[in-house]
Motif scaffolding. Structure first.
Motif, PDB file in Angstrom:
ATOM      1  N   PHE A   1     -28.290 -10.300  16.150  1.00  0.00           N
ATOM      2  CA  PHE A   1     -27.160 -11.302  16.887  1.00  0.00           C
ATOM      3  C   PHE A   1     -25.870 -11.039  16.378  1.00  0.00           C
ATOM      4  N   CYS A   2     -25.511 -10.822  15.022  1.00  0.00           N
ATOM      5  CA  CYS A   2     -23.988 -10.499  14.763  1.00  0.00           C
ATOM      6  C   CYS A   2     -23.802  -8.924  15.112  1.00  0.00           C
TER       7      CYS A   2
ATOM      8  N   ILE B   1     -16.265 -11.240  11.977  1.00  0.00           N
ATOM      9  CA  ILE B   1     -17.422 -12.007  12.288  1.00  0.00           C
ATOM     10  C   ILE B   1     -18.319 -12.360  10.756  1.00  0.00           C
ATOM     11  N   TYR B   2     -18.285 -11.244   9.922  1.00  0.00           N
ATOM     12  CA  TYR B   2     -19.223 -11.475   8.804  1.00  0.00           C
ATOM     13  C   TYR B   2     -18.362 -12.170   7.888  1.00  0.00           C
ATOM     14  N   GLY B   3     -17.064 -12.166   7.750  1.00  0.00           N
ATOM     15  CA  GLY B   3     -16.318 -12.997   7.082  1.00  0.00           C
ATOM     16  C   GLY B   3     -16.363 -14.422   7.019  1.00  0.00           C
ATOM     17  N   ILE B   4     -16.287 -14.807   8.480  1.00  0.00           N
ATOM     18  CA  ILE B   4     -16.272 -16.232   8.868  1.00  0.00           C
ATOM     19  C   ILE B   4     -17.612 -16.697   8.637  1.00  0.00           C
ATOM     20  N   GLY B   5     -18.675 -15.839   9.067  1.00  0.00           N
ATOM     21  CA  GLY B   5     -20.086 -16.165   8.781  1.00  0.00           C
ATOM     22  C   GLY B   5     -20.655 -16.482   7.512  1.00  0.00           C
ATOM     23  N   VAL B   6     -20.198 -15.766   6.555  1.00  0.00           N
ATOM     24  CA  VAL B   6     -20.459 -15.902   5.289  1.00  0.00           C
ATOM     25  C   VAL B   6     -19.698 -17.268   4.548  1.00  0.00           C
ATOM     26  N   MET B   7     -18.515 -17.406   4.738  1.00  0.00           N
ATOM     27  CA  MET B   7     -17.854 -18.627   4.370  1.00  0.00           C
ATOM     28  C   MET B   7     -18.487 -19.794   4.927  1.00  0.00           C
ATOM     29  N   GLY B   8     -18.833 -19.773   6.266  1.00  0.00           N
ATOM     30  CA  GLY B   8     -19.409 -21.033   6.955  1.00  0.00           C
ATOM     31  C   GLY B   8     -20.934 -21.154   6.420  1.00  0.00           C
ATOM     32  N   CYS B   9     -21.637 -20.306   5.982  1.00  0.00           N
ATOM     33  CA  CYS B   9     -22.986 -20.379   5.299  1.00  0.00           C
ATOM     34  C   CYS B   9     -22.848 -20.990   4.203  1.00  0.00           C
TER      35      CYS B   9
ATOM     36  N   LEU C   1     -17.527 -24.506  13.325  1.00  0.00           N
ATOM     37  CA  LEU C   1     -17.746 -23.396  13.049  1.00  0.00           C
ATOM     38  C   LEU C   1     -18.146 -22.401  14.172  1.00  0.00           C
ATOM     39  N   TYR C   2     -18.841 -22.662  15.216  1.00  0.00           N
ATOM     40  CA  TYR C   2     -19.043 -21.897  16.318  1.00  0.00           C
ATOM     41  C   TYR C   2     -17.812 -22.138  17.155  1.00  0.00           C
ATOM     42  N   GLY C   3     -16.899 -22.852  17.139  1.00  0.00           N
ATOM     43  CA  GLY C   3     -15.543 -23.149  17.720  1.00  0.00           C
ATOM     44  C   GLY C   3     -14.875 -21.935  17.370  1.00  0.00           C
ATOM     45  N   VAL C   4     -14.894 -21.505  16.315  1.00  0.00           N
ATOM     46  CA  VAL C   4     -14.157 -20.299  15.541  1.00  0.00           C
ATOM     47  C   VAL C   4     -14.668 -18.847  16.198  1.00  0.00           C
TER      48      VAL C   4
END
Length: 256
Positions: free
Chosen positions: A131-132, A150-158, A246-249
């Protein structure tokens, strides 16, 4: 001197016969047609040996082998076949379960649909990676190179959600892999939004409404899955609010 002269005279007077022999004479050949034909017995010489191994040409000689070579070979071949039969499938060895992927995807598409708790606690990374990559590919078709975002925000959000769920969950069975898996699967509505952005521009009022629906869809699905996985009843609203942030970003990256 007379003797020597006589010797030479005899040699000079000697005549030689160069006549060819007569080839018309019949040659007598013996006939063996009446001889009885007896096939050679090769096993006779080897059957009386003192080795006890039987005939050299006996097909059952290996069965009488005192060392049991046939048994060893059969046991080895049977063992190899059983080892191959007992091996798990390749997808299972790689940690990819197609049935779990399908059930998680259906749970994201329908937030009101229930899901198994054991499946939601599975650390499946195949779906989130797909999906990413799909989200980044659709944004790339729109002219935006945003893989690092995408990967940076995803890792910080996780990481933030892992700390939050560790404090909120009544049981300390929260794993980082399960958090990444749930958040990655719930990214599917954002993939749909980025696919729509490739076809039509969503920067107007209609696009904002579609983006808001996708954000609500992602946050509702993620909060539902977290509540089901970690038995956090009556806390879905508290989890849905940070999910919406998170998904708003991701929605802002997709639109702008």
């Amino acid at each position: 001197m007379d003797a020597s002269n006589e010797f030479y005279s005899q040699r000079t007077d000697k005549s030689y016969n160069f006549d060819m022999p007569d080839l018309d004479q019949e040659l007598n050949f013996q006939s063996f047609d009446n001889q009885p034909t007896v096939p050679p017995n090769y096993d006779y010489n080897y059957a009386n040996t003192n080795t006890g191994m039987g005939s050299f040409y006996d097909p059952n000689a290996y069965n009488n082998n005192p060392y049991g070579q046939n048994d060893v070979y059969q046991g080895t071949s049977a063992g190899v076949g059983s080892d191959f039969d007992d091996e798990p499938p390749l997808l299972e060895e790689l940690g990819i379960n197609p049935s779990h992927i399908f059930q998680k995807t259906l749970a994201v598409l329908n937030p009101m649909r229930g899901a198994d708790q054991q499946i939601l606690q599975d650390t499946d990374m195949a779906g989130p990676l797909v999906f990413c990559l799909a989200l980044g590919s659709f944004l790339l078709l729109s002219g935006k190179v945003t893989f690092s975002y995408i990967y940076g925000i995803g890792v910080m959000g996780c990481i933030a959600f892992y700390c939050l769920l560790t404090l909120m969950a009544p049981q300390s069975n929260v794993t980082f892999g399960a958090v990444v898996s749930v958040l990655g699967y719930c990214l599917l509505p954002m993939v749909v939004l980025s696919g729509i952005n490739v076809l039509v521009t969503i920067q107007g009022t209609v696009g904002m409404i579609i983006a808001g629906v996708c954000i609500l869809w992602c946050s509702l699905s993620a909060s539902k899955l977290f509540v089901t996985a970690y038995s956090m009843e009556h806390q879905q609203v508290l989890i849905a609010y940070p999910c919406a942030l998170l998904y708003g970003v991701f929605a802002l990256i997709t639109i702008f």
